[in-house]
Design an enzyme around this catalytic site. Structure first.
Site, PDB file in Angstrom:
ATOM      1  N   ASP A   1      -6.354   9.881   8.980  1.00  0.00           N
ATOM      2  CA  ASP A   1      -5.063   9.406   9.464  1.00  0.00           C
ATOM      3  C   ASP A   1      -4.651  10.086  10.756  1.00  0.00           C
ATOM      4  OD1 ASP A   1      -4.226   7.562   7.350  1.00  0.00           O
ATOM      5  OD2 ASP A   1      -4.337   9.325   6.066  1.00  0.00           O
TER       6      ASP A   1
ATOM      7  N   GLU B   1       0.869  -1.173   0.000  1.00  0.00           N
ATOM      8  CA  GLU B   1       0.000   0.000   0.000  1.00  0.00           C
ATOM      9  C   GLU B   1       0.904   1.221   0.000  1.00  0.00           C
ATOM     10  OE1 GLU B   1      -2.914   0.383   3.054  1.00  0.00           O
ATOM     11  OE2 GLU B   1      -3.843  -1.539   2.608  1.00  0.00           O
TER      12      GLU B   1
END
Length: 263
Positions: free
Chosen positions: A60, A49
């Site tokens: 995040d 990823e």
């Protein structure tokens, strides 16, 4: 069949679980990040990823946010991110690469142009966290028409009513977020994750990979044991942030991959 589909078919035939590693493109700088990416397959990573740096990464936590800031301050761009994929592909044509990020940079580039460039560079799938299923015509369906998997997130709050909507156009695998909140917070618990994975698998034939809150080889093993594999991101990015050498980062990744593969 995409590289992602091929990878899961191979792992299933070998009776092994998948280990997925997340790193931010361009962190701490483009050359170092590219060397890390190129080294991940040999460290046991089954799927890479690759974070697409963005100025407002709302899903995040601080670790990934700061990685994105470092990358952007170093001049990382969408084009440079695709160059990282090309550098990997010059040496490795089998390990899948999934771009993970937010829609704005793709929208700014233009969906059709982006998809053509991503496919040419060697990208295999997308995880775009701020596009819900209601917006599938925006990117999901065009991506799949272009031969890229579109991977959707399911969470602890994805109830029985919502789950079919989440799954309807998902391909490649389902990414189950093991905890509520942002990346890098909390710790995943196999006892809690196992029943949720089973619930999702009752509604889809796709592999279910678990991420968020996995920081050690033991946790990697335990979570992979109740799913089709696991993802580690913030813990790897944290090693990069601390200034570990490429070799040390990859050695750490190998311990996590070995944990998942021992499940």
């Amino acid at each position: 069949m995409t590289r992602i589909d091929d990878t899961f078919a191979r792992l299933k035939s070998e009776g092994r679980k998948a280990f997925v590693a997340y790193v931010m493109a361009g962190d701490p700088d483009a050359p170092t990040a590219t060397e890390v990416v190129k080294g991940l397959p040999a460290a046991g990573v089954d799927i890479i990823e690759l974070g697409l740096p963005f100025t407002d990464p709302m899903a995040d936590g601080p670790t990934i946010q700061l990685a994105g800031q470092r990358a952007l301050e170093g001049g990382m761009t969408l084009d440079a991110t695709l160059d990282t994929v090309r550098a990997l592909r010059a040496e490795n044509t089998t390990t899948p690469v999934v771009l993970m990020g937010y829609y704005n940079p793709i929208y700014s580039r233009g969906v059709d142009t982006f998809l053509a460039q991503a496919k040419e560079a060697g990208v295999d799938g997308l995880i775009i966290v701020d596009l819900p299923p209601e917006e599938d015509e925006e990117l999901c369906l065009p991506a799949q028409a272009a031969g890229l998997n579109f991977i959707r997130l399911a969470t602890p709050t994805t109830d029985a009513k919502r789950l079919p909507k989440v799954l309807q156009n998902t391909s490649g695998f389902v990414y189950y977020v093991s905890i509520t909140g942002i990346t890098g917070s909390g710790s995943a618990s196999a006892d809690k994750v196992g029943p949720e994975v089973a619930r999702i698998k009752a509604s889809t034939d796709l592999p279910v990979i678990v991420g968020f809150g996995i920081k050690t080889p033991d946790a990697s093993r335990d979570i992979a044991a109740v799913a089709d594999g696991c993802v580690v991101g913030s813990a790897i990015v944290d090693r990069i942030a601390k200034g570990d050498s490429v070799a040390d980062v990859l050695a750490y990744v190998k311990t996590l991959a070995d944990g998942a593969h021992s499940a």
